[in-house]
Structure formats: C-alpha cells, structure tokens
Design a protein around this motif. Structure first.
Motif, mmCIF file in Angstrom:
data_model
loop_
_atom_site.group_PDB
_atom_site.id
_atom_site.type_symbol
_atom_site.label_atom_id
_atom_site.label_comp_id
_atom_site.label_asym_id
_atom_site.label_seq_id
_atom_site.Cartn_x
_atom_site.Cartn_y
_atom_site.Cartn_z
ATOM 1 N N PRO A 72 0.833 -1.203 0.000
ATOM 2 C CA PRO A 72 0.000 0.000 0.000
ATOM 3 C C PRO A 72 0.867 1.252 0.000
ATOM 4 O O PRO A 72 1.917 1.295 0.641
ATOM 5 C CB PRO A 72 -0.820 -0.125 1.286
ATOM 6 C CG PRO A 72 -0.062 -1.090 2.144
ATOM 7 C CD PRO A 72 0.648 -2.018 1.214
ATOM 8 N N ARG A 73 0.388 2.308 -0.717
ATOM 9 C CA ARG A 73 1.219 3.490 -0.946
ATOM 10 C C ARG A 73 0.424 4.763 -0.672
ATOM 11 O O ARG A 73 0.162 5.561 -1.574
ATOM 12 C CB ARG A 73 1.729 3.476 -2.399
ATOM 13 C CG ARG A 73 2.406 2.173 -2.771
ATOM 14 C CD ARG A 73 2.655 2.009 -4.244
ATOM 15 N NE ARG A 73 1.468 1.938 -5.073
ATOM 16 C CZ ARG A 73 0.675 0.881 -5.193
ATOM 17 N NH1 ARG A 73 0.922 -0.231 -4.516
ATOM 18 N NH2 ARG A 73 -0.390 0.914 -5.990
ATOM 19 N N LEU A 74 0.004 4.928 0.570
ATOM 20 C CA LEU A 74 -0.755 6.122 0.933
ATOM 21 C C LEU A 74 0.100 7.358 0.715
ATOM 22 O O LEU A 74 1.250 7.410 1.150
ATOM 23 C CB LEU A 74 -1.206 6.040 2.387
ATOM 24 C CG LEU A 74 -2.107 7.173 2.879
ATOM 25 C CD1 LEU A 74 -3.465 7.124 2.182
ATOM 26 C CD2 LEU A 74 -2.281 7.094 4.392
ATOM 27 N N ASP A 115 0.365 6.330 -6.310
ATOM 28 C CA ASP A 115 -0.131 6.188 -4.938
ATOM 29 C C ASP A 115 -1.333 5.244 -4.892
ATOM 30 O O ASP A 115 -1.910 4.898 -5.920
ATOM 31 C CB ASP A 115 -0.522 7.545 -4.360
ATOM 32 C CG ASP A 115 -1.731 8.159 -5.072
ATOM 33 O OD1 ASP A 115 -1.703 8.240 -6.313
ATOM 34 O OD2 ASP A 115 -2.694 8.564 -4.385
ATOM 35 N N SER A 116 -1.696 4.835 -3.684
ATOM 36 C CA SER A 116 -2.909 4.044 -3.486
ATOM 37 C C SER A 116 -3.450 4.365 -2.101
ATOM 38 O O SER A 116 -2.777 5.012 -1.289
ATOM 39 C CB SER A 116 -2.618 2.544 -3.592
ATOM 40 O OG SER A 116 -1.976 2.063 -2.418
ATOM 41 N N TRP A 117 -4.651 3.877 -1.816
ATOM 42 C CA TRP A 117 -5.107 3.912 -0.435
ATOM 43 C C TRP A 117 -4.392 2.815 0.339
ATOM 44 O O TRP A 117 -3.665 2.002 -0.238
ATOM 45 C CB TRP A 117 -6.626 3.790 -0.363
ATOM 46 C CG TRP A 117 -7.288 5.086 -0.755
ATOM 47 C CD1 TRP A 117 -7.897 5.363 -1.941
ATOM 48 C CD2 TRP A 117 -7.336 6.288 0.019
ATOM 49 N NE1 TRP A 117 -8.334 6.670 -1.949
ATOM 50 C CE2 TRP A 117 -8.004 7.268 -0.762
ATOM 51 C CE3 TRP A 117 -6.882 6.653 1.289
ATOM 52 C CZ2 TRP A 117 -8.236 8.565 -0.309
ATOM 53 C CZ3 TRP A 117 -7.110 7.946 1.749
ATOM 54 C CH2 TRP A 117 -7.777 8.886 0.957
ATOM 55 N N ASP A 118 -4.581 2.813 1.640
ATOM 56 C CA ASP A 118 -3.736 2.026 2.528
ATOM 57 C C ASP A 118 -4.353 0.719 2.988
ATOM 58 O O ASP A 118 -3.707 -0.021 3.736
ATOM 59 C CB ASP A 118 -3.396 2.869 3.767
ATOM 60 C CG ASP A 118 -4.635 3.475 4.430
ATOM 61 O OD1 ASP A 118 -5.567 3.879 3.696
ATOM 62 O OD2 ASP A 118 -4.675 3.558 5.668
ATOM 63 N N ALA A 157 5.939 4.541 2.632
ATOM 64 C CA ALA A 157 5.859 3.723 1.425
ATOM 65 C C ALA A 157 5.755 4.578 0.165
ATOM 66 O O ALA A 157 6.156 4.144 -0.922
ATOM 67 C CB ALA A 157 4.663 2.780 1.511
ATOM 68 N N ASP A 158 5.207 5.779 0.275
ATOM 69 C CA ASP A 158 5.167 6.710 -0.855
ATOM 70 C C ASP A 158 6.592 6.980 -1.339
ATOM 71 O O ASP A 158 6.885 6.911 -2.536
ATOM 72 C CB ASP A 158 4.476 8.004 -0.416
ATOM 73 C CG ASP A 158 4.282 9.016 -1.538
ATOM 74 O OD1 ASP A 158 5.066 9.031 -2.501
ATOM 75 O OD2 ASP A 158 3.351 9.836 -1.434
ATOM 76 N N HIS A 194 -10.673 0.817 -3.389
ATOM 77 C CA HIS A 194 -10.426 1.461 -2.086
ATOM 78 C C HIS A 194 -10.721 0.549 -0.898
ATOM 79 O O HIS A 194 -11.111 1.019 0.168
ATOM 80 C CB HIS A 194 -11.239 2.752 -1.958
ATOM 81 C CG HIS A 194 -10.882 3.815 -2.953
ATOM 82 N ND1 HIS A 194 -11.503 5.037 -2.977
ATOM 83 C CD2 HIS A 194 -9.971 3.845 -3.946
ATOM 84 C CE1 HIS A 194 -10.997 5.782 -3.953
ATOM 85 N NE2 HIS A 194 -10.051 5.062 -4.559
ATOM 86 N N THR A 195 -10.561 -0.774 -1.094
ATOM 87 C CA THR A 195 -10.801 -1.711 0.003
ATOM 88 C C THR A 195 -9.561 -2.549 0.288
ATOM 89 O O THR A 195 -8.598 -2.566 -0.490
ATOM 90 C CB THR A 195 -11.956 -2.691 -0.310
ATOM 91 O OG1 THR A 195 -11.491 -3.666 -1.258
ATOM 92 C CG2 THR A 195 -13.175 -1.977 -0.859
ATOM 93 N N ALA A 196 -9.636 -3.315 1.386
ATOM 94 C CA ALA A 196 -8.558 -4.245 1.725
ATOM 95 C C ALA A 196 -8.485 -5.406 0.740
ATOM 96 O O ALA A 196 -7.508 -6.163 0.734
ATOM 97 C CB ALA A 196 -8.778 -4.785 3.136
ATOM 98 N N ASP A 197 -9.507 -5.550 -0.120
ATOM 99 C CA ASP A 197 -9.546 -6.635 -1.097
ATOM 100 C C ASP A 197 -8.841 -6.277 -2.400
ATOM 101 O O ASP A 197 -8.805 -7.093 -3.325
ATOM 102 C CB ASP A 197 -11.003 -7.002 -1.388
ATOM 103 C CG ASP A 197 -11.195 -8.501 -1.592
ATOM 104 O OD1 ASP A 197 -10.291 -9.274 -1.222
ATOM 105 O OD2 ASP A 197 -12.254 -8.895 -2.108
#
Length: 465
Positions: A59-61, A278-281, A66-67, A421-424
């Motif tokens: 994940p790359r919030l 980027d992504s959500w976390d 991680a960004d 935008h989910t944990a999946d």
C-alpha cells in the motif's frame, strides 16, 4: 497599402484560416503495429511490473514512508525497462494519516460494525442516535438543526456497470455528505460504502469539508454492515459509537516520476501515457492503480524494443497523490502549461485491470481518420471504435483543460467497484491475460499516435476558472 501587399495579406489570412491537413498514419506504421500487437499479447511485462509494485512496496498512501519507497521503485523500474530519460517533479500536499478506527452499535443489540475512516476525516469519538437517509437528496431536505447531536447515515446503494457510471452518485455521497450533515447539526457521519460488493470490507476515499465548517468524524460502512444497520433501524432507535484516530499532519513533498522513450525524428513532441503511483492504505493498490502503472510502463517498453524508434517520444508519467485530489495531475499540467501543443495525445490507465473494450479520442475532425486507423488496429483485440464516447482520465483532465487532446481506452469495470479502495484490492484479483491485452492495446495505440503524420488538435489553452 500597395495592391501587391493587399494581395499578400489576403493570401496569408486565407492560409491562416485554412482547414488543417488531414492526419493519417502511414502504412508501414500500421504493419508494424500488427506485429507489435501479437508480440505484446505474449509479453508478461505488465504483470511483472504490477507484481513488483504490489509485492515490494504494498500500500502506498500519499505522504507515507511507502510513498517515498514507491518513488524510488518507479525510478529504478523505468531504468530497468530501458527508458532513455527518467526524472522526477515535486508535488507538495497536506498529509493525512489513518491510525485506528472502530464503530459499535450500543444497547440491547450491541455489536461491532465494519467501518473505515474517509480520507480527510478528523479523528475523534462520537456517540449518538443514528438517522438514516436513503440518499443525498433526502439528507439535503432534512430541516436545519434536525440532526443536532446525532449521526447521519446515508444509505445510498451504488449499482455496478461496465463503464462505472454508478460511481458518480456514489462518490458524491462521500464528497458532499459530511458537509451536508454538519449543516444539519450532525456530530458524525456514516455512509454505505461507494462500492458494489457484498463483503465486510468498507471502501475508503477522500472527502472534503466546506470552508467555515467544523469537520466531524466521517466513515464508510461495509455494505453488509450498512444492511445490518438499516435492519436495526427498522426495529427502533439505534445508538452508535464511532471512534476514529486519524487526521492531517503537516505537509509532504512527493514526486511525479517520469520516464521517456526518445522519438527518432520529432523527439520534442510526446505521446503521454499516465497512471497513478499512490494508493489507499487498506489493500495493496493492485487494481487501483498498480495495474495502470504496469500497463503503461509495459507499453512503452514494448515500443522501445521495436526495430526502429517511434517518430515522437513516448512519455510515461507515474502520478503522485491522485487519490486525494489529482494533485500530481494538477502539478504536471501547471508545470507544462505552455507545452500543451507538444503533447500530441494523452491517456490514463486508472480503471483497474479489466479488458479494454472500446476506444476513442477527443481529436477534431481533421484527425478523425487517424483515430479510425488506430481503432482498426485495436479491433483484433476485441476493442470497438466508440465515436462520441469517452473522455480524459482523472490525471489527464487538468491537461485536457489546457488544450491537450485526450485518448480513451475503456476497460471493463463490471467488478472494479467490488475492490475499489478496500482491503480486497490485492494482486490475486488481477488476471494476467487481461493485463496483457491491456498492454497490447496501449502499445499499439501509443505507437500509432507517435507515428501519425499530422496532429491530433492539441493546443495551448487557458483553463476555465
């Protein structure tokens, strides 16, 4: 004015207003595209890049540790894939952090609820009676002050569609709902996730609070938990405790990471391929948008392996912080505002990893033939020409507003909002064969756009304010 000068002036005016020469793609380029298409279908680069980003970085919030690792990863990956030029451009923004979140139904039916904080939400714990609204319009119609001390719950159910059309109203609940709730007096905000799945995995995403309002804790419920809360409310009043530990924490500078394959004869002109880094976390950002990074990097890499270079340069932009407001896309458009005419076509892959099923561009009439030629080269991949449809991707929007012509490669998003935008959102949801079809489509499109004789209508324009 002498007669000769008048004649010269008239001729100049006539030429200046003459219709542009028709843009076409030469036959050798079309023949090469057929070979490129078949080679790309058998190539695993898009999958390998997607696997690398999701596995090595995760994940790359935007603004996280991680960004920074993702920026370094992208620079190294561009070089590994043989791009001629690799550079970064800074993008500075406020940093939002998620630390912990929970919600519980209180009282005789006490039970936990699966929630996630909306990006931009403040932290805090609120406890209050829940008031359900079927949609945003119902919340908007609530009397002023009617939600004092209560928690607003907008229970709008998003519908799945191949083109993702349901996300407009679903996303509006997330972006506008919290501010509307505050104006009605609410102490907190809950919404049914802007998603189409039935799993206990809530969907996050950015929200905004109108200027002058005091933000309140705001979160999304997983769809089964929204169903559960609605059923409980049918039985009588329900109290909920919502506890969020999150919020803004200073500013951060990330980077758009850019790789370029230099053109052989018109290197100053570029075909731009974009995706966001980027992504959500909650998940590992596989479909949103590591797949887009893999597709666009692979397409340019495949073109780099052609017997001869493309006439124009192929530029791939891995945009920073798309998720919190297209901040990398806006920064790129601002920085390159005077170069719009040099960006021949621009397209973004940011709708997952489903197969491309349609193609179009925003080119004017004089470039319509070239658009049709690209569409014909894409047809063997199962891609239809869709004149009059499509538009710029999210990060391409700011460029389009400045005069850059967009291209659209429509992906099948039937299940995109199951994961969004989910944990999946993890690598196992990506189909390698579908990803290869995307890579082939993008490689063919970019190659032919770079080889076209004539322009696609890009020009320098001042965006509307």
């Amino acid at each position: 004015m002498p007669r000769l000068a008048l004649l010269a002036a008239a001729l100049f005016a006539c030429c200046a207003h003459a219709a542009p020469k028709e843009t076409r793609i030469p036959a050798p380029a079309l023949e090469a595209a057929a070979q490129l298409r078949e080679r790309a279908l058998a190539d695993a680069t898009a999958w390998q890049v997607t696997e690398s980003l999701t596995t090595e970085i995760g994940p790359r919030l935007a603004g996280s540790e991680a960004d920074a690792r993702a920026v370094a990863w992208a620079q190294a990956k561009f070089r590994e894939l043989g791009f001629d030029k690799v550079w970064t451009e800074p993008v500075t923004f406020p940093k939002w952090e998620r630390r912990a979140e929970s919600a519980q139904v209180l009282g005789p039916h006490a039970q936990p609820l699966a929630v996630t904080a909306l990006g931009g939400s403040p932290g805090g714990t609120v406890e209050g009676e829940v008031v359900r609204f079927a949609d945003l319009a119902a919340l908007e119609a609530a009397p002023e002050g009617s939600l004092a001390g209560k928690i607003a719950f907008v229970d709008y159910r998003m519908e799945a569609a191949r083109d993702g059309r349901g996300y407009g109203p679903g996303g509006a609940v997330r972006s506008r709902g919290p501010s509307l709730a505050i104006r009605k007096g609410a102490a907190g905000f809950l919404m049914r996730s802007a998603g189409t799945d039935s799993h206990r995995l809530p969907h996050t995403g950015i929200t905004r609070f109108d200027e002058g309002l005091e933000p309140v804790p705001s979160a999304a419920l997983a769809n089964p938990d929204a169903d559960q809360l609605a059923r409980l409310l049918e039985r009588g009043p329900v109290r909920v405790r919502l506890a969020l530990d999150c919020g803004w924490d200073g500013t951060y500078t990330s980077y758009n990471v850019i790789g370029e394959i230099t053109g052989r004869s018109r290197p100053q002109e570029v075909v731009l391929l974009g995706a966001h880094l980027d992504s959500w976390d909650l998940g590992t950002g596989a479909v949103d948008d590591a797949a887009g990074i893999g597709i666009t990097m692979a397409a340019a890499h495949l073109i780099r392996q052609m017997p001869r270079r493309p006439a124009r340069s192929i530029r791939v932009v891995a945009y920073a912080n798309e998720e919190q407001g297209l901040l990398g896309g806006r920064a790129y458009a601002e920085r390159h505002a005077g170069e719009a005419a040099r960006h021949v076509l621009a397209a973004e892959s940011d709708f997952g990893a489903g197969r491309v099923y349609a193609f179009n561009t925003g080119a004017p009439e004089h470039a319509r033939k070239a658009t049709e030629q690209i569409a014909q080269a894409l047809a063997p991949l199962g891609i239809e020409y869709a004149p009059g449809e499509g538009g710029p991707g999210p990060d391409i929007g700011p460029l389009a507003a400045r005069g850059v012509t967009w291209a659209w490669l429509a992906q099948d998003g039937s299940d995109y909002f199951h994961l969004h935008h989910t944990a999946d959102d993890t690598l196992d949801k990506v189909d390698p064969e579908a990803l290869a079809q995307n890579g082939a489509a993008w490689a063919v499109f970019a190659w032919l756009a770079a080889e076209a004789e004539g322009d696609f209508g890009s020009h320098v324009a001042t965006p509307a304010r």
